[in-house]
Design an enzyme around this catalytic site. Sequence first.
Site, mmCIF file in Angstrom:
data_model
loop_
_atom_site.group_PDB
_atom_site.id
_atom_site.type_symbol
_atom_site.label_atom_id
_atom_site.label_comp_id
_atom_site.label_asym_id
_atom_site.label_seq_id
_atom_site.Cartn_x
_atom_site.Cartn_y
_atom_site.Cartn_z
ATOM 1 N N LYS A 66 0.722 -1.355 0.021
ATOM 2 C CA LYS A 66 0.072 0.010 -0.022
ATOM 3 C C LYS A 66 0.888 1.291 0.068
ATOM 4 O O LYS A 66 0.529 2.080 -0.737
ATOM 5 C CB LYS A 66 -0.928 -0.206 1.265
ATOM 6 C CG LYS A 66 -2.229 -1.044 1.020
ATOM 7 C CD LYS A 66 -3.039 -1.159 2.098
ATOM 8 C CE LYS A 66 -4.082 -2.374 1.669
ATOM 9 N NZ LYS A 66 -5.067 -2.483 2.737
ATOM 10 N N ASP A 102 -10.116 2.065 2.177
ATOM 11 C CA ASP A 102 -9.981 1.220 3.583
ATOM 12 C C ASP A 102 -10.822 2.002 4.751
ATOM 13 O O ASP A 102 -11.702 1.278 5.526
ATOM 14 C CB ASP A 102 -8.521 0.809 4.005
ATOM 15 C CG ASP A 102 -8.123 -0.326 3.262
ATOM 16 O OD1 ASP A 102 -8.631 -1.331 2.582
ATOM 17 O OD2 ASP A 102 -6.736 -0.383 3.340
HETATM 18 P P1 NAP Z 1 1.577 -4.193 6.744
HETATM 19 O O1 NAP Z 1 1.461 -2.741 6.122
HETATM 20 O O2 NAP Z 1 2.295 -5.338 6.463
HETATM 21 O O3 NAP Z 1 1.493 -4.096 8.423
HETATM 22 C C1 NAP Z 1 1.433 -5.009 9.293
HETATM 23 C C2 NAP Z 1 1.308 -4.453 10.902
HETATM 24 O O4 NAP Z 1 1.043 -5.787 11.464
HETATM 25 C C3 NAP Z 1 2.273 -3.756 11.180
HETATM 26 O O5 NAP Z 1 1.850 -2.675 12.142
HETATM 27 C C4 NAP Z 1 2.993 -4.535 12.045
HETATM 28 O O6 NAP Z 1 3.826 -4.264 13.174
HETATM 29 C C5 NAP Z 1 2.021 -5.689 12.754
HETATM 30 N N1 NAP Z 1 2.312 -6.770 13.018
HETATM 31 C C6 NAP Z 1 2.730 -7.899 12.170
HETATM 32 N N2 NAP Z 1 2.670 -9.225 13.251
HETATM 33 C C7 NAP Z 1 2.465 -8.698 14.388
HETATM 34 C C8 NAP Z 1 2.844 -9.557 15.606
HETATM 35 N N3 NAP Z 1 3.031 -10.669 15.468
HETATM 36 N N4 NAP Z 1 2.310 -8.919 16.572
HETATM 37 C C9 NAP Z 1 2.024 -7.468 16.794
HETATM 38 N N5 NAP Z 1 1.949 -6.590 15.681
HETATM 39 C C10 NAP Z 1 2.338 -7.199 14.433
HETATM 40 O O7 NAP Z 1 0.023 -5.003 6.831
HETATM 41 P P2 NAP Z 1 -1.436 -3.997 6.432
HETATM 42 O O8 NAP Z 1 -1.595 -3.787 5.075
HETATM 43 O O9 NAP Z 1 -1.378 -3.022 7.358
HETATM 44 O O10 NAP Z 1 -2.346 -5.182 6.681
HETATM 45 C C11 NAP Z 1 -2.646 -5.566 8.225
HETATM 46 C C12 NAP Z 1 -3.796 -6.496 8.398
HETATM 47 O O11 NAP Z 1 -4.937 -6.019 7.970
HETATM 48 C C13 NAP Z 1 -3.695 -7.633 7.764
HETATM 49 O O12 NAP Z 1 -3.872 -8.831 8.190
HETATM 50 C C14 NAP Z 1 -4.671 -7.343 6.210
HETATM 51 O O13 NAP Z 1 -5.188 -8.730 5.640
HETATM 52 C C15 NAP Z 1 -5.683 -6.739 7.105
HETATM 53 N N6 NAP Z 1 -6.592 -5.958 6.261
HETATM 54 C C16 NAP Z 1 -7.787 -6.159 6.148
HETATM 55 C C17 NAP Z 1 -8.746 -5.421 5.490
HETATM 56 C C18 NAP Z 1 -10.262 -5.593 5.213
HETATM 57 O O14 NAP Z 1 -10.884 -5.095 4.377
HETATM 58 N N7 NAP Z 1 -10.723 -6.567 6.363
HETATM 59 C C19 NAP Z 1 -8.151 -4.350 4.717
HETATM 60 C C20 NAP Z 1 -6.860 -4.060 4.813
HETATM 61 C C21 NAP Z 1 -6.212 -4.849 5.745
HETATM 62 P P3 NAP Z 1 5.414 -3.656 12.991
HETATM 63 O O15 NAP Z 1 5.442 -2.411 12.313
HETATM 64 O O16 NAP Z 1 5.879 -3.802 14.104
HETATM 65 O O17 NAP Z 1 5.998 -4.419 11.868
#
Ligand code: NAP
Length: 266
Positions: A66, A102
């Site tokens: 993103k 989002d």
């Molecule tokens: P991203 O940019 O890769 O960010 C991942 C986030 O999760 C970061 O803040 C990371 O922390 C944190 N994280 C990962 N593993 C962790 C753990 N074990 N414990 C604590 N924090 C952890 O991903 P994203 O695009 O933000 O997406 C995040 C989630 O939202 C995904 O699961 C995605 O599928 C979901 N999502 C759903 C929708 C929907 O429409 N339902 C829309 C968007 C996203 P650090 O910064 O410390 O690495």
Amino acid sequence: MTDRYVVIGNPVGHSKSPWIHAQFARATGQDIDYGRLEAPLDGFDAAVDAFRASGGRGANVTLPFKQAAFRYCAELSPRARAAEAVNTLVLDRAAVFGDNTDGVGLVRDLQANLGCGLEGRRVLLLGAGGAAQGVVQPLLESGVALLVVVNRTAARARALAARFPGVQGGGYELLDSGSYDLVVNATAAGLSGALPTIPPRVFARDALAYDMVYGRETPFLAFAREHGVQVSDGAGMLVEQAAESFLIWRGVRPRTDAVLDALRHG
Ligand code: NAP
């Protein structure tokens, strides 16, 4: 000719977006083909360039691209600019346009589908990645009284919070006191079966625990349930953000109720 769209991510095989957009297209009589495109982790720009050159009209962008999509766009909507993250690309204009649906997807799911009012509520946002970035401004615009962002890498939460007046950000130690009416898990922890380190006291009486991950019982949802808290996964957000993307591309807003129902129970 059928207009082509994709969801770009890595991994992307699990994505329900092709199925959702196929339902929207059928219901609105739009002739589109929507597929999946897995880009190499270091190859986002080249993958979009190639899809656009082959006539692709638009794309959704998912984890972890993103922020790369934000940098790729020549023009941005105000909400993409506020988020510094893009989940919707419009590729059939002279200049590539980026938007972020989002936040509106989350807010619409909370308010319209779950009946969760946001005005005056205390909100805790877990995570500071692309998904969290997209929802801060829309949550603030919906009138929340307090928004706190915490993240495993505290500096990312501090940097995100600093962009929005009144938002607090930091590491999980910020949760030593205070409780919240709404706790949104925007981390990817649930995808690997992990639980962000939150104490049960973060949940106020009658709180809602919302995990953006969909289609599975994450440790976060199980933890909230164990403590008597109402829960929701992110299926509604997924469908609502998709509907907003469909509107941007096709100029028609599809209904979401039947698609959400089929996604949950079909
Ligand atoms: P991203 O940019 O890769 O960010 C991942 C986030 O999760 C970061 O803040 C990371 O922390 C944190 N994280 C990962 N593993 C962790 C753990 N074990 N414990 C604590 N924090 C952890 O991903 P994203 O695009 O933000 O997406 C995040 C989630 O939202 C995904 O699961 C995605 O599928 C979901 N999502 C759903 C929708 C929907 O429409 N339902 C829309 C968007 C996203 P650090 O910064 O410390 O690495």
